[in-house]
Design a protein around this motif. Structure first.
Motif, PDB file in Angstrom:
ATOM      1  N   GLN A  10       0.837  -1.205   0.000  1.00 49.60           N
ATOM      2  CA  GLN A  10       0.000   0.000   0.000  1.00 49.60           C
ATOM      3  C   GLN A  10       0.872   1.255   0.000  1.00 49.60           C
ATOM      4  O   GLN A  10       0.614   2.189  -0.747  1.00 49.60           O
ATOM      5  N   LEU A  11       1.875   1.261   0.863  1.00 46.65           N
ATOM      6  CA  LEU A  11       2.777   2.414   0.929  1.00 46.65           C
ATOM      7  C   LEU A  11       3.447   2.669  -0.414  1.00 46.65           C
ATOM      8  O   LEU A  11       3.514   3.804  -0.874  1.00 46.65           O
ATOM      9  N   LEU A  12       3.937   1.609  -1.052  1.00 47.36           N
ATOM     10  CA  LEU A  12       4.594   1.766  -2.348  1.00 47.36           C
ATOM     11  C   LEU A  12       3.628   2.323  -3.387  1.00 47.36           C
ATOM     12  O   LEU A  12       3.993   3.223  -4.155  1.00 47.36           O
ATOM     13  N   ALA A  13       2.417   1.822  -3.416  1.00 46.02           N
ATOM     14  CA  ALA A  13       1.431   2.308  -4.387  1.00 46.02           C
ATOM     15  C   ALA A  13       1.121   3.789  -4.142  1.00 46.02           C
ATOM     16  O   ALA A  13       1.065   4.583  -5.083  1.00 46.02           O
ATOM     17  N   ILE A  14       0.959   4.169  -2.895  1.00 41.35           N
ATOM     18  CA  ILE A  14       0.658   5.567  -2.564  1.00 41.35           C
ATOM     19  C   ILE A  14       1.845   6.456  -2.915  1.00 41.35           C
ATOM     20  O   ILE A  14       1.670   7.517  -3.528  1.00 41.35           O
ATOM     21  N   VAL A  30      -2.642   4.059   5.562  1.00 42.44           N
ATOM     22  CA  VAL A  30      -2.356   2.616   5.672  1.00 42.44           C
ATOM     23  C   VAL A  30      -2.678   2.052   7.056  1.00 42.44           C
ATOM     24  O   VAL A  30      -2.436   0.879   7.314  1.00 42.44           O
ATOM     25  N   GLY A  31      -3.210   2.891   7.953  1.00 40.26           N
ATOM     26  CA  GLY A  31      -3.636   2.415   9.264  1.00 40.26           C
ATOM     27  C   GLY A  31      -2.512   2.211  10.260  1.00 40.26           C
ATOM     28  O   GLY A  31      -2.575   1.300  11.097  1.00 40.26           O
ATOM     29  N   LEU A  32      -1.485   3.044  10.191  1.00 43.82           N
ATOM     30  CA  LEU A  32      -0.377   2.976  11.138  1.00 43.82           C
ATOM     31  C   LEU A  32      -0.230   4.308  11.861  1.00 43.82           C
ATOM     32  O   LEU A  32      -0.813   5.312  11.449  1.00 43.82           O
ATOM     33  N   THR A  33       0.589   4.318  12.892  1.00 41.67           N
ATOM     34  CA  THR A  33       0.995   5.586  13.482  1.00 41.67           C
ATOM     35  C   THR A  33       2.242   6.068  12.740  1.00 41.67           C
ATOM     36  O   THR A  33       2.828   5.327  11.937  1.00 41.67           O
ATOM     37  N   LYS A  34       2.653   7.310  13.005  1.00 45.22           N
ATOM     38  CA  LYS A  34       3.734   7.915  12.220  1.00 45.22           C
ATOM     39  C   LYS A  34       5.058   7.158  12.311  1.00 45.22           C
ATOM     40  O   LYS A  34       5.698   6.918  11.297  1.00 45.22           O
ATOM     41  N   THR A  35       5.490   6.787  13.505  1.00 40.68           N
ATOM     42  CA  THR A  35       6.814   6.168  13.650  1.00 40.68           C
ATOM     43  C   THR A  35       6.930   4.829  12.916  1.00 40.68           C
ATOM     44  O   THR A  35       7.879   4.628  12.156  1.00 40.68           O
ATOM     45  N   PRO A  36       5.993   3.900  13.092  1.00 38.35           N
ATOM     46  CA  PRO A  36       6.097   2.647  12.318  1.00 38.35           C
ATOM     47  C   PRO A  36       6.023   2.881  10.811  1.00 38.35           C
ATOM     48  O   PRO A  36       6.706   2.192  10.041  1.00 38.35           O
ATOM     49  N   CYS A  37       5.242   3.842  10.384  1.00 38.57           N
ATOM     50  CA  CYS A  37       5.143   4.151   8.960  1.00 38.57           C
ATOM     51  C   CYS A  37       6.486   4.668   8.457  1.00 38.57           C
ATOM     52  O   CYS A  37       6.991   4.216   7.421  1.00 38.57           O
ATOM     53  N   THR A 147       3.545   6.588 -17.622  1.00 33.51           N
ATOM     54  CA  THR A 147       3.499   6.507 -16.168  1.00 33.51           C
ATOM     55  C   THR A 147       4.847   6.066 -15.635  1.00 33.51           C
ATOM     56  O   THR A 147       5.610   5.402 -16.336  1.00 33.51           O
ATOM     57  N   THR A 148       5.119   6.454 -14.432  1.00 31.62           N
ATOM     58  CA  THR A 148       6.303   5.949 -13.736  1.00 31.62           C
ATOM     59  C   THR A 148       5.877   4.918 -12.680  1.00 31.62           C
ATOM     60  O   THR A 148       6.710   4.339 -12.012  1.00 31.62           O
ATOM     61  N   GLU A 149       4.568   4.695 -12.554  1.00 31.18           N
ATOM     62  CA  GLU A 149       4.048   3.790 -11.528  1.00 31.18           C
ATOM     63  C   GLU A 149       4.128   2.328 -11.999  1.00 31.18           C
ATOM     64  O   GLU A 149       3.578   1.981 -13.033  1.00 31.18           O
ATOM     65  N   LEU A 150       4.819   1.531 -11.216  1.00 32.55           N
ATOM     66  CA  LEU A 150       4.946   0.101 -11.503  1.00 32.55           C
ATOM     67  C   LEU A 150       3.731  -0.639 -10.926  1.00 32.55           C
ATOM     68  O   LEU A 150       3.212  -0.245  -9.869  1.00 32.55           O
ATOM     69  N   PRO A 151       3.312  -1.713 -11.575  1.00 27.29           N
ATOM     70  CA  PRO A 151       2.232  -2.510 -10.975  1.00 27.29           C
ATOM     71  C   PRO A 151       2.814  -3.278  -9.783  1.00 27.29           C
ATOM     72  O   PRO A 151       3.751  -4.064  -9.932  1.00 27.29           O
ATOM     73  N   ILE A 152       2.307  -3.017  -8.606  1.00 27.71           N
ATOM     74  CA  ILE A 152       2.815  -3.658  -7.383  1.00 27.71           C
ATOM     75  C   ILE A 152       2.247  -5.068  -7.307  1.00 27.71           C
ATOM     76  O   ILE A 152       1.025  -5.237  -7.235  1.00 27.71           O
ATOM     77  N   PRO A 153       3.114  -6.093  -7.320  1.00 24.32           N
ATOM     78  CA  PRO A 153       2.605  -7.471  -7.186  1.00 24.32           C
ATOM     79  C   PRO A 153       1.840  -7.642  -5.865  1.00 24.32           C
ATOM     80  O   PRO A 153       2.238  -7.094  -4.829  1.00 24.32           O
ATOM     81  N   THR A 154       0.772  -8.377  -5.920  1.00 24.93           N
ATOM     82  CA  THR A 154      -0.071  -8.535  -4.735  1.00 24.93           C
ATOM     83  C   THR A 154       0.483  -9.527  -3.735  1.00 24.93           C
ATOM     84  O   THR A 154       0.010  -9.608  -2.617  1.00 24.93           O
ATOM     85  N   GLY A 155       1.457 -10.318  -4.134  1.00 28.70           N
ATOM     86  CA  GLY A 155       2.032 -11.300  -3.234  1.00 28.70           C
ATOM     87  C   GLY A 155       1.244 -12.592  -3.172  1.00 28.70           C
ATOM     88  O   GLY A 155       1.499 -13.455  -2.350  1.00 28.70           O
ATOM     89  N   GLU A 156       0.270 -12.721  -4.036  1.00 28.60           N
ATOM     90  CA  GLU A 156      -0.565 -13.945  -4.029  1.00 28.60           C
ATOM     91  C   GLU A 156       0.083 -15.048  -4.816  1.00 28.60           C
ATOM     92  O   GLU A 156       0.794 -14.908  -5.712  1.00 28.60           O
TER      93      GLU A 156
END
Length: 156
Positions: A10-14, A30-37, A147-156
């Protein structure tokens, strides 16, 4: 890439879409607090997945509306020549992409210039590099997608 979890993806896509977002905004999305993000982004940078952060410029607004794709053949197939060609392409600011290819042509370049006369000046610099046996150029009429955006593999 298998070590990336859903939040990393999610972070990479954003970030590919808008790197100017604050850590606070990213963390919220992404549902985190600042430090872990922030730590995750640092890890992605250190791993090399995030290579760099850049501003994307509008070529047309900058007076560079002409995109040319040049296919280059060489009669030199040594590591030394390939290194020399790569260094020469790195020094030509008009070359925004350069790929070594398999197939009929050895290299494909994407070149941005202001007009055909500017491409002609570039072409004369290009062919001054010894060992080039053929250059075939095509001019883009319309940009349909870029585009410069790569398709992020879903990991499935």
């Amino acid at each position: 890439m298998s070590s990336l979890d859903a939040i990393d993806r999610q972070l990479l896509a954003i970030l590919q879409s808008d790197v100017s977002l604050s850590i606070e905004e990213l963390a919220e999305r992404v549902g985190l607090t600042k430090t872990p993000c922030w730590r995750r982004i640092q890890k992605l940078e250190k791993s090399g997945i995030i290579r760099r952060k850049v501003a994307l410029l509008d070529a047309e607004v900058l007076g560079l509306p002409v995109s040319v794709f040049a296919q280059v053949k060489t009669n030199q197939h040594t590591a030394e020549w390939a290194d020399s060609f790569a260094r020469a392409m790195a020094e030509l600011p008009e070359v925004v992409d350069c790929y070594r290819m398999a197939g009929d042509y050895d290299y494909v370049l994407r070149i941005v210039v202001s007009d055909v006369a500017a491409y002609d000046r570039f072409y004369k610099k290009l062919i001054s590099h010894s060992g080039i046996s053929d250059v075939s150029s095509t001019f883009a009429m319309e940009q349909i997608k870029s585009t410069t955006e790569l398709p992020i593999p879903t990991g499935e």
